[in-house]
Design an enzyme around this catalytic site. Sequence first.
Site, PDB file in Angstrom:
ATOM      1  N   CYS A   1       8.971  -8.348 108.758  1.00  0.00           N
ATOM      2  CA  CYS A   1      10.189  -8.997 109.260  1.00  0.00           C
ATOM      3  C   CYS A   1      10.736  -8.308 110.506  1.00  0.00           C
ATOM      4  O   CYS A   1      11.712  -8.765 111.095  1.00  0.00           O
ATOM      5  CB  CYS A   1      11.268  -9.006 108.179  1.00  0.00           C
TER       6      CYS A   1
ATOM      7  N   ASP B   1      12.197  -5.214 110.780  1.00  0.00           N
ATOM      8  CA  ASP B   1      13.062  -4.072 110.492  1.00  0.00           C
ATOM      9  C   ASP B   1      12.815  -3.621 109.059  1.00  0.00           C
ATOM     10  O   ASP B   1      12.760  -4.447 108.140  1.00  0.00           O
ATOM     11  CB  ASP B   1      14.548  -4.436 110.633  1.00  0.00           C
TER      12      ASP B   1
ATOM     13  N   CYS C   1      21.934  -3.883 112.121  1.00  0.00           N
ATOM     14  CA  CYS C   1      21.361  -2.563 111.863  1.00  0.00           C
ATOM     15  C   CYS C   1      22.285  -1.730 110.977  1.00  0.00           C
ATOM     16  O   CYS C   1      21.830  -0.990 110.104  1.00  0.00           O
ATOM     17  CB  CYS C   1      21.092  -1.841 113.185  1.00  0.00           C
TER      18      CYS C   1
END
Length: 275
Positions: free
Chosen positions: A35, A37, A106
Amino acid sequence: MWNYSEKVKEHFFNPRNAKVVDEANAIGDVGSLSCGDALRLMLKVDPETEIILDAGFQTFGCGSAIASSSALTELIIGRSLTQAQQVSNQQIAEYLDGLPPEKMHCSVMGQEALRAAIKHYRGEAPDEDHEEGALICKCFAVDEAQIRRAVIANGLTTLEDVINYTKAGGGCTSCHEKIELCLEEILKTHPVKTPVAVAARDENWLAVEEVVASLRPHIKADGGDMSLVRVEGQEVTVELSGSCSGCMMTDMTLAWLQQKLVERMGRYMRVVCAA
């Protein structure tokens, strides 16, 4: 180029606790390499006090993912699991002096990894595999529960917000309708409070933001985009991306925005592009 703070750059080039914790008794895995990450968070927890004695991470992702993981370990080492559980993705971003809106996912990934590690330590069953119909975004394996947590915790109200904070819908775009329906249902039962950062913005910022928003559909139609970075007195800083980044027509785009701002504000406004 994204507008990264100096602290983000520091944690990217010199990440703290980017290591394997050999005696880890709490491990949280989120994302996947397929994906784009992935993050593994490892904690060494004192079984008597539940204090986090050490933390380490391994991550596959962009500079913001590395910086967010590094910041997370700094925030939780020395805290009890109960205290660490209260660390939000917003605190991770604030610790780094902010993240670009498009990179907020993130910080959310770090919070999700911490959640998974604490569940592992306490012997709680990991989140079940996505049940049929629960998986919203196949490109980035984001389910309804993840979207729900991000929406409620961060006051998200738009499809763009969800993409920025979870990556859901940031790939093939085929799930956009599902995301919007999911968002609509969440907001029915959990009215979103105005985020502190937005509430603190003055009328000057809001007026400029409104003008930028009115121009974005035209810019996006040509494959580009524009986002507001800062408003300081008579100077407005924006960030151009997509086909607008480095485009020969950049000066005309900035002049167009400047003209619209002068008309709206009734005074001279200087528009510059973020370095």
